[in-house]
Write an enzyme that holds these catalytic residues in place. Sequence first.
Site, mmCIF file in Angstrom:
data_model
loop_
_atom_site.group_PDB
_atom_site.id
_atom_site.type_symbol
_atom_site.label_atom_id
_atom_site.label_comp_id
_atom_site.label_asym_id
_atom_site.label_seq_id
_atom_site.Cartn_x
_atom_site.Cartn_y
_atom_site.Cartn_z
ATOM 1 N N SER A 1 0.831 -1.205 0.000
ATOM 2 C CA SER A 1 0.000 0.000 0.000
ATOM 3 C C SER A 1 0.862 1.251 0.000
ATOM 4 C CB SER A 1 -0.898 0.000 1.240
ATOM 5 O OG SER A 1 -1.500 1.257 1.456
ATOM 6 N N TYR B 1 -2.427 -0.228 10.192
ATOM 7 C CA TYR B 1 -2.609 -0.850 8.872
ATOM 8 C C TYR B 1 -1.337 -0.714 8.049
ATOM 9 C CZ TYR B 1 -3.928 -1.240 3.972
ATOM 10 O OH TYR B 1 -3.961 -1.568 2.637
#
Length: 347
Positions: free
Chosen positions: A143, A168
């Site tokens: 990501s 995350y």
Amino acid sequence: MPRVLVTGSAGFIGHHLVMALQRHASLVVGLDNLNSYYDPELKYERLTQQGFNREEISQGTLVQSIKAPNLYFTQLDIADAPALQQLFGEHRFDIVVNLAAQAGVRHSLDHPEEYVTSNLVGFANVLECCRHHRIKHLLFASSSSVYGLNRQIPFSTNHRTDAPVSFYAATKKANEVMAHSYAHLYGIPTTGLRFFTVYGPWGRPDMAYYSFAKAIVEGKPIRIFNQGDMLRDFTYVDDVVESIVQLLEVRPETCDVPYKLYNIGNNKPEQLLEMVALLERLLQRKARLDLQPMQPGDVQTTYAEVEELMRATGFRPHTTLAQGLQQFAEWFKAYHQVQEVPQLEVQ
């Protein structure tokens, strides 16, 4: 043609990927745990689009698509190591594309344990299966959030990524480090994909563009952080899928460690408020803005450098935000049965 496993195949990117891979693989097996992070109904609808009968889907059962004879699906959690090992043993995959993960920056603030189970334990299970079953190429989702507090733009895979601002992001950085160690120790050709704000039809309802569209249609206020001063490198899902397909056979085997990272982004950051303005025009409704200060775990700008992707594949994401949002809006209005308001003019 390769035999491919796609984890997270009922998810947003996974759905689009398995639809595309039918033309590029002799066998495509998708798996997903169908959890309730967001409404599972959308996941079942994606599976229906893939040609699966909802009534036949059950834990651990492999079902065949009625639309594509080389496409299969099984409900399985990558955190279930024995079931995952059994699946690998039965199907002799050549390539694995790991998209399964607990997503969402904000959700990770309150439910970190879900990220440990899926993103850390689950990914470790995938790595072990790739090791024991001699997978020829592992591609995995990372990501843009790994860039964290990095202030150099555009973001390059050569930049440091040791200052994540959400749990995350920390789990995605951990995935990169875990994968590198397996590539080094066991020679598994491994490619990491740093996705930048993916959007499009069949998307995740928790993503900004989707939740904004829903709020605009329902006449509810949109919470926008940092007083709207946010830049995002929006990347259309078809461009993401094409990047993955192009990279399937680009194995990083010439390095000392067969491991490579790529940014998958549009190389063109856009103002978040411009996205809202485009949605207003496409949905023919005015947005109600609720401007907020910056929230924990967020960053002001994302901006992908994609020259390495271009050199490796000859492809670079190119869909404009206006083009991509038009495709999303058409799907959104059909899926949610939104009534047209042709008389309303949005400036």
